[in-house]
Write an enzyme that holds these catalytic residues in place. Sequence first.
Site, short mmCIF file in Angstrom:
data_model
loop_
_atom_site.label_atom_id
_atom_site.label_comp_id
_atom_site.label_asym_id
_atom_site.label_seq_id
_atom_site.Cartn_x
_atom_site.Cartn_y
_atom_site.Cartn_z
N LYS A 159 1.07 -1.41 -0.13
CA LYS A 159 -0.23 0.52 0.21
C LYS A 159 0.79 0.85 0.20
O LYS A 159 1.15 2.05 0.89
CB LYS A 159 -0.81 0.20 1.22
N1 PMP Z 1 -7.61 -2.32 -2.51
C1 PMP Z 1 -7.06 -1.21 -2.81
C2 PMP Z 1 -6.82 -0.56 -3.82
C3 PMP Z 1 -7.50 -0.55 -1.08
O1 PMP Z 1 -6.58 1.11 -1.45
C4 PMP Z 1 -8.00 -1.01 -0.13
C5 PMP Z 1 -8.15 -0.04 1.17
N2 PMP Z 1 -6.90 -0.14 1.68
C6 PMP Z 1 -8.46 -2.01 -0.36
C7 PMP Z 1 -8.54 -2.84 -1.60
C8 PMP Z 1 -9.03 -2.83 0.93
O2 PMP Z 1 -8.29 -3.06 1.90
P1 PMP Z 1 -8.49 -3.45 3.40
O3 PMP Z 1 -9.55 -4.10 3.14
O4 PMP Z 1 -7.85 -3.76 4.11
O5 PMP Z 1 -8.60 -2.27 4.13
#
Ligand code: PMP
Length: 306
Positions: A159
């Site tokens: 991320k």
């Molecule tokens: N995909 C992307 C591109 C994201 O930015 C997020 C948000 N973090 C998610 C999926 C979902 O991840 P999470 O459930 O860990 O927030």
Amino acid sequence: MIDKVKKIWLDGEFVEWQEARVHALAYTLHYGLGAFEGIRAYKRSDGTTHVFRLREHIDRLFGSCKMCLITPNVSRERFLQACVETLRVNGMSEGYLRPLVYVGEGDMGIYAPNNPVHSLVAGWAWGAYLGDEALRKGIRTKISSFARHHINVGLVKAKLSGQYINSVLAKREAKLAGYDEAVMLDVNGYVSEGSGENIFVVRNGILHTPDLSCSILEGITRDSVLVIARELGIPVVETRLTRDQLWLADEVFFTGTAAEVTPVREVDDRAIGDGAVGPVTKRIQSRFFDITRGSDSSHSEWLTRV
Ligand code: PMP
């Protein structure tokens, strides 16, 4: 605009909101190499506050740093503590936490391996990311003209700040065209994810989602939903999906820390199912909210008490 809170945690100390500043020549500002997280804290029905899957988020943050060769300047334990303290110091009984590891000023070349690394945790109140109505009635989506990063172009399991340009372009395109959110395909044309959400499809009672070898973030909500679905006896298949599988689906929904479990009622102007929120989505969504903000204590290992 978000409402200011009192303090932001910066490199081990709390500073006033307006004092949490970054230098104009910070490396991350110019080149986008920084790692962040988005975490939610919920006030549960008994009045207590818990952070949802805090350790998993901090582990992913450290994984993102590892993959892009940043060594965080504080330990994992200190980060975990900082998240809880940010809620306490700001008197927040619920809200969103944003840890960020970024690189400061020093050398200006692209290599610059010795620039100082900084860490921060900010918190703010954040309601339903796509709106309360979105959670109840679902959203309208459009397949983006922007493809998701190829697995060897970016670090799709990390991320990272700079990678979000791809998400921003897709999100803006979708919003400007009158939709709520983008659905992104990968460079081979398979379904990837939303601009900030993982995607799920229900057909004939079976839940499908792209597997982890696809160009997707390993969402923590995605993982929670897979666990919940299996516990509810819903068969789950992790596999590649095509655009027409979305159009033919009985139900589609997004998952994410910000988006939680958001039903999708339309993809490319085609109603999903009969256009209403389907029964599988409803069951999963309601279990998710019972665990996060209700009284279901079956996953106490996911909750960190504040
Ligand atoms: N995909 C992307 C591109 C994201 O930015 C997020 C948000 N973090 C998610 C999926 C979902 O991840 P999470 O459930 O860990 O927030």
